[in-house]
Every structure is written in C-alpha cells, then in structure tokens.
Design a protein around this motif. Structure first.
Motif, mmCIF file in Angstrom:
data_model
loop_
_atom_site.group_PDB
_atom_site.id
_atom_site.type_symbol
_atom_site.label_atom_id
_atom_site.label_comp_id
_atom_site.label_asym_id
_atom_site.label_seq_id
_atom_site.Cartn_x
_atom_site.Cartn_y
_atom_site.Cartn_z
ATOM 1 N N ALA A 154 0.793 -1.234 0.000
ATOM 2 C CA ALA A 154 0.000 0.000 0.000
ATOM 3 C C ALA A 154 0.826 1.285 0.000
ATOM 4 O O ALA A 154 0.549 2.199 -0.791
ATOM 5 C CB ALA A 154 -0.981 -0.004 1.178
ATOM 6 N N ARG A 161 -5.808 4.874 -3.701
ATOM 7 C CA ARG A 161 -7.250 5.070 -3.530
ATOM 8 C C ARG A 161 -8.021 4.455 -4.702
ATOM 9 O O ARG A 161 -9.037 3.806 -4.510
ATOM 10 C CB ARG A 161 -7.578 6.554 -3.385
ATOM 11 N N ARG A 164 -7.374 0.506 -4.520
ATOM 12 C CA ARG A 164 -8.122 -0.045 -3.385
ATOM 13 C C ARG A 164 -9.606 -0.121 -3.726
ATOM 14 O O ARG A 164 -10.269 -1.126 -3.449
ATOM 15 C CB ARG A 164 -7.897 0.822 -2.153
ATOM 16 N N LEU A 195 -5.737 4.332 5.371
ATOM 17 C CA LEU A 195 -5.015 4.829 4.209
ATOM 18 C C LEU A 195 -3.810 5.634 4.674
ATOM 19 O O LEU A 195 -3.827 6.221 5.765
ATOM 20 C CB LEU A 195 -5.929 5.709 3.358
ATOM 21 N N GLY A 200 -0.397 7.956 -2.161
ATOM 22 C CA GLY A 200 -1.472 7.066 -2.539
ATOM 23 C C GLY A 200 -2.684 7.768 -3.097
ATOM 24 O O GLY A 200 -3.768 7.194 -3.175
ATOM 25 N N ARG A 201 -2.529 9.036 -3.484
ATOM 26 C CA ARG A 201 -3.675 9.814 -3.919
ATOM 27 C C ARG A 201 -3.604 10.182 -5.408
ATOM 28 O O ARG A 201 -4.510 10.807 -5.927
ATOM 29 C CB ARG A 201 -3.774 11.111 -3.102
#
Length: 265
Positions: A154, A161, A164, A195, A200-201
C-alpha cells in the motif's frame, strides 16, 4: 437483528432465483419445466430430483460449492468433489499452472483460491514483494492483505485510492454472487485498513501513456511501474477447489514498465 439464511432446498433455490432476478416462469422455460413445478419446489410441496437440482443450479449460475449445498439440502450426496491442490490427483493441474507461471516471467503472475490465498507465484511477483513485512508473508499468504495492508504494498502504490476501490468493488461483486463467510470477513478486514496520511492519492494517468485499463502504479527499486491486471478462471469446473481458482497475471501498461521488468537499464 440477525438474518437467518434459508436452509431448505426450496428456500435456497428461491434465494438464488431472487438474487439473479429471474421469475419462476423464466426459470421454468430455461430448465424445460413449468412455473407450477418451480413454485411447488420453492414452497416445499415437491422434492426435486437430483438431476432437477443440478439443472436449476446450472440455469441460475450457482457456484459449484453452493450446488453441493443445494443437493445436501434436498437430501442428496454432494455431486462435486473438493480436493486440495496438493492432492495427488491434482498433479497435472499443478504442473500446468507452474509451467504457465514460469512461462509468464518476467511479468508477475500468481494463483489464488476463492479467498485470495496465494497458492503459487512466479519470480515476477516475488520481485514486487521486496520490503513487505514478514508477518504478511507468513503462510497462508493473502493477496488482498499484502496489497492493502499498511505494512504491505500500500505505501508504494501511487494510486492506492483508485486501486483499493477497484479491489473492494471486485470483492463486493463476488459477495453479491455467492455466500462466503470467509470472503466477507476478509472484505471487512481489508476495507478497514487505514489509508496512508500522505501519498497514494495520485490518479492513474499513466504519464505520457493513457492507460487502456486501470493500472496499479507502484514504486519499485527507484522506478515507477504501471501494471494492468488480468484474471483467468477454469471453464466448466467439476471440482469445488478448481471452480474457485483464479490465475492473475500482470501486463506492463507502458514501455518503461516492460523494460524495467525485463531488467533493461
């Protein structure tokens, strides 16, 4: 309030028919029966033959494991065996899958069961697992946990995002088609993972290359890899275990990823 699942074969068949949004008449036409007979079966006024149970299950696209449950509820023995992948009778299957995984290298590929436990993987997958916490790599290894856990992949997935959301939607679709308490527990677990506070965005724009499908964009070895996932299953499985196997492979989504996987500087 706890919902009690139906137990009789008639109630189970009706639940599957409702889930598939098929009327009694439509099911009767598909199964070469009558709406009256289907009604009698569902209300318990008529006991279906073993052949009828299997025929209705086929037209309702009932998973193989649940077909056995229908037969048991109707008073019959299970029709489909459930053998472990390491059973001697599965030797040819294991050999075939191993050849497929090896032949797919250097691209990542793995074999999963119905709850995303990893049964086999090739060198491409093992390469991506560098840096994953040991507790996630202790058998039984689960692909969803490895991907979405904060100690797994992750933190390195740039479009976490999006990825996922894709994985949770995939599991949700499975749960809508079959009853599986272990899969439901896994979904609830991984959906609850936090998160990352940062990262990760990023959307999966693919840089200079517009993606043809949603890729997993992941940092690895100082590079950014963009991988598209494909899933293959077995046609007309006659074994519960085989019916739930899936071979997931990853294709490079851009030339840079292809070169990185081939070890080109």
């Amino acid at each position: 309030m706890t919902t009690v699942a139906p137990s009789g074969v008639g109630a189970l068949l009706r639940a599957w028919r409702d889930r598939r949004r098929i009327s009694q008449l439509e099911l009767a036409l598909r199964a070469d029966s009558s709406a009256r007979h289907i009604s009698f079966i569902e209300t318990g006024r008529s006991r279906p033959s073993q052949e009828m149970v299997l025929r209705l299950a086929d037209h309702l696209d009932v998973p193989v494991r649940e077909r056995n449950a229908l037969l048991i509820a109707a008073g019959y023995a299970p029709h489909y065996p459930e053998r472990a992948v390491d059973d001697p009778s599965m030797g040819a299957l294991r050999e075939g899958m191993e050849r497929l995984l090896t032949g797919y290298e250097p691209y990542p590929a793995l074999v999963l069961d119905g709850t995303y436990q990893v049964l086999a993987a090739n060198g491409g997958i093992r390469m991506l697992l560098e840096g994953v916490a040991d507790h996630l790599l202790t058998p039984p290894v689960n692909a969803m946990r490895i991907t979405l856990h904060p100690d797994g992949l992750a933190p390195r997935i740039r479009n976490l995002r999006e990825w996922r959301g894709h994985l949770l939607d995939q599991m949700d679709r499975q749960l809508a088609l079959m009853r599986s308490a272990p899969l439901r527990e896994l979904y609830d677990e991984v959906a609850g993972y936090p998160l990352p506070e940062a990262g990760g965005r990023e959307p999966a724009t693919g840089g200079a290359h517009a993606p043809i499908a949603l890729p997993m964009v992941i940092e690895h070895g100082g590079r950014v890899l963009s991988l598209i996932s494909t899933i293959a299953t077995f046609n007309t499985p006659m074994d519960v275990t085989v019916s739930e196997l899936a071979i997931e492979t990853f294709l490079p989504a851009d030339p840079e990823t292809a070169a990185a996987l081939r070890g080109v500087p």
